[in-house]
Write an enzyme that holds these catalytic residues in place. Sequence first.
Site, PDB file in Angstrom:
ATOM      1  N   ASN A 127      10.150   5.189   2.686  1.00 35.22           N
ATOM      2  CA  ASN A 127       9.783   4.110   3.903  1.00 35.22           C
ATOM      3  C   ASN A 127      11.136   3.594   4.528  1.00 35.22           C
ATOM      4  O   ASN A 127      11.930   3.053   3.677  1.00 35.22           O
ATOM      5  CB  ASN A 127       8.706   3.279   3.505  1.00 35.22           C
ATOM      6  CG  ASN A 127       7.548   3.695   3.441  1.00 35.22           C
ATOM      7  OD1 ASN A 127       6.846   3.815   4.334  1.00 35.22           O
ATOM      8  ND2 ASN A 127       6.693   3.972   2.021  1.00 35.22           N
ATOM      9  N   ARG A 167       0.795  -1.230   0.028  1.00 34.94           N
ATOM     10  CA  ARG A 167      -0.079   0.058   0.159  1.00 34.94           C
ATOM     11  C   ARG A 167       0.752   1.320   0.056  1.00 34.94           C
ATOM     12  O   ARG A 167       0.928   1.976  -1.169  1.00 34.94           O
ATOM     13  CB  ARG A 167      -0.868  -0.143   1.098  1.00 34.94           C
ATOM     14  CG  ARG A 167      -1.980   1.055   1.209  1.00 34.94           C
ATOM     15  CD  ARG A 167      -1.811   2.357   1.540  1.00 34.94           C
ATOM     16  NE  ARG A 167      -1.248   2.443   2.977  1.00 34.94           N
ATOM     17  CZ  ARG A 167      -0.517   3.579   3.603  1.00 34.94           C
ATOM     18  NH1 ARG A 167      -0.786   4.482   3.054  1.00 34.94           N
ATOM     19  NH2 ARG A 167      -0.297   3.305   4.758  1.00 34.94           N
ATOM     20  N   ASP A 168       1.537   1.534   1.202  1.00 39.95           N
ATOM     21  CA  ASP A 168       2.168   2.762   1.087  1.00 39.95           C
ATOM     22  C   ASP A 168       3.648   2.921  -0.080  1.00 39.95           C
ATOM     23  O   ASP A 168       4.051   3.891  -0.305  1.00 39.95           O
ATOM     24  CB  ASP A 168       2.887   2.758   2.713  1.00 39.95           C
ATOM     25  CG  ASP A 168       3.205   4.269   3.180  1.00 39.95           C
ATOM     26  OD1 ASP A 168       3.028   5.077   2.122  1.00 39.95           O
ATOM     27  OD2 ASP A 168       3.992   4.516   3.855  1.00 39.95           O
ATOM     28  N   HIS A 182       5.980   4.630  12.688  1.00 36.26           N
ATOM     29  CA  HIS A 182       6.061   4.486  11.360  1.00 36.26           C
ATOM     30  C   HIS A 182       7.193   5.668  10.769  1.00 36.26           C
ATOM     31  O   HIS A 182       7.019   6.722  10.575  1.00 36.26           O
ATOM     32  CB  HIS A 182       4.742   4.859  10.710  1.00 36.26           C
ATOM     33  CG  HIS A 182       4.509   4.709   9.033  1.00 36.26           C
ATOM     34  ND1 HIS A 182       3.956   3.976   8.483  1.00 36.26           N
ATOM     35  CD2 HIS A 182       5.070   5.789   8.196  1.00 36.26           C
ATOM     36  CE1 HIS A 182       3.887   4.135   7.174  1.00 36.26           C
ATOM     37  NE2 HIS A 182       4.776   5.024   7.034  1.00 36.26           N
ATOM     38  N   CYS A 184       8.745   9.538  -0.779  1.00 34.64           N
ATOM     39  CA  CYS A 184       7.922  10.320  -0.052  1.00 34.64           C
ATOM     40  C   CYS A 184       7.867  11.594  -0.982  1.00 34.64           C
ATOM     41  O   CYS A 184       8.422  12.041  -1.819  1.00 34.64           O
ATOM     42  CB  CYS A 184       8.620  11.018   1.141  1.00 34.64           C
ATOM     43  SG  CYS A 184       8.008  12.455   1.821  1.00 34.64           S
ATOM     44  N   HIS A 196      10.268   6.851   8.261  1.00 35.02           N
ATOM     45  CA  HIS A 196      10.822   7.173   7.020  1.00 35.02           C
ATOM     46  C   HIS A 196      12.440   7.524   6.758  1.00 35.02           C
ATOM     47  O   HIS A 196      12.829   8.034   7.974  1.00 35.02           O
ATOM     48  CB  HIS A 196      10.088   8.235   6.150  1.00 35.02           C
ATOM     49  CG  HIS A 196       8.932   7.788   5.461  1.00 35.02           C
ATOM     50  ND1 HIS A 196       8.323   8.013   4.290  1.00 35.02           N
ATOM     51  CD2 HIS A 196       7.830   7.240   5.917  1.00 35.02           C
ATOM     52  CE1 HIS A 196       7.124   7.491   3.946  1.00 35.02           C
ATOM     53  NE2 HIS A 196       6.814   6.808   5.103  1.00 35.02           N
TER      54      HIS A 196
END
Lengths: 302, 302
Positions: A250, A16-17, A208, A241, A210
């Site tokens: 990520n 997803r991300d 979470h 990003c 990055h």
Amino acid sequence: MLEWPEKVTIKEVGPRDGLQNETVEVPLQDKVAWINLLSDAGYSYIEFSSFVHPKWIPQLKDAKEVAAMISRKKGITYAALVPNRKGLEAAIDTDVDEVSVFMSASDTHNKKNINKSIEETYPVLKEVVQEAKLEGKSVRGYVSTVFGCPYEGAIDTDQVARVSERLLDMGIDELSLGDTIGVANPRQVDQALHEWKQWLPFDKLAMHFHNTRGMALSNVLVSMQHNITTFDASLGGLGGCPYAKGASGNLATDDLVHMLHQMGIETGIDEEKLKEAAVYIQRVLNKSLPSHQMQVVNKERV
Amino acid sequence: MLEWPEKVTIKEVGPRDGLQNETVEVPLQDKVAWINLLSDAGYSYIEFSSFVHPKWIPQLKDAKEVAAMISRKKGITYAALVPNRKGLEAAIDTDVDEVSVFMSASDTHNKKNINKSIEETYPVLKEVVQEAKLEGKSVRGYVSTVFGCPYEGAIDTDQVARVSERLLDMGIDELSLGDTIGVANPRQVDQALHEWKQWLPFDKLAMHFHNTRGMALSNVLVSMQHNITTFDASLGGLGGCPYAKGASGNLATDDLVHMLHQMGIETGIDEEKLKEAAVYIQRVLNKSLPSHQMQVVNKERV
């Protein structure tokens, strides 16, 4: 000497991300094959897609088909992101295990992202959470830009705590606090967690990070010192990003798993199978993935 | 909350450890211009070359000319690596401020590197140290493979302590303990430093990490928890590691400086000037440097 947890849970957000920030659209069959490889690698949690309008994220337009075609393994929570009630209903139709909702700790970022203020977002999420709960689904909440916003700069730790509390009050089961643009430094994470400890139940927190500036693993280390043991990561460092295009985005699952295993911390994940899955998606995307593990793999293959 | 030092000293090893591992030979004029840019960036220590036979490291064959042509700034220690007495004499002829000697904590690695056992190496270094001291030069000692060897695997912390003590007994002023192949993990660094604290004077220790697996900044963090405040780094992450070709090698100075400054820890180094110097050498080498800072810079320029 420092003390470390025995076990850490890694939630894979790559499908997803990761994919939503890649420019290449991955064919449905490849997505399914890849997620099946991830399922074999030992994860307990995979966020497989997002039920958001394809106008916004065309890369994830096949969420329904993905949900229907993947081989679901016992013991793995298959989750999907939902932006609103309509998305939730589509997700429920595919029998997901969990849904995730999202908002920003920065009012400006939230407005740019979903065209609503933070205050206007609460009722939308509340409705989604209530409906999801009625359907027996657990709900995860992403709070983004908690360590810094591309528009507002620094974000107050109190502001993050207030937003987080509101989401937990709605009945959200786990909060994922996101360093969306990769600006957090280890001292800041240490201070923020020290403050949040007074407000928030840490057993319901995931971090979470990055890796834009290379500090993601360091931030994980510091978080573990506060007994945070759940981290989001994206295999191979997949997905940039949007505010620092191309910069590594990520935190890479493979780098995180490698560090944790080297430290004697269990994850339940098989590094060899992880590598297979990373090599697979790398071939599909036709680009080198930015994780350190994959850089080593790619050099060995030359 | 964790405690951090107020100030950290960064020793730039890019012109030596970085360039010796690059395949492109940098023209003399560019080396000089680059080292001058480094001198302007606020370092207190620059290892500018190595007086080793050009047969072994042709990239550094112009050490003498570099030493003569760079503009030396007050307050900066200009150091060069010397493998033996002959190298030392050449270095002294150029009026270096400090010389560095090296050996491995692994007998096999030492033999592969300089064709001598560890025991056979001590007298060679002792002679160099004595001679350097007579000439009024301070001496730095590199101990490599302290956290793992490509041939022997794990290296006993006692073995590292023994080698280090022998070097300190010779009168070496500072020891740089190197994770030559980038295998150290933060827990291991924490444990090793905990043990070495009983043997070694920590004010004479510097740590030298490689970022092959992405753990270098994390290892710096843990080292700072043990009051280690001197770290080697190579601008832009210049220089790979010969045992994992192309995998990111040295800890990148720009990533380290960025993290430390974000944490409120002083280095004396100007990030903008550092970026100028990194952009310069990147243009000369005609390749993207692997540091996170340079990845962000390069994306902004596209």
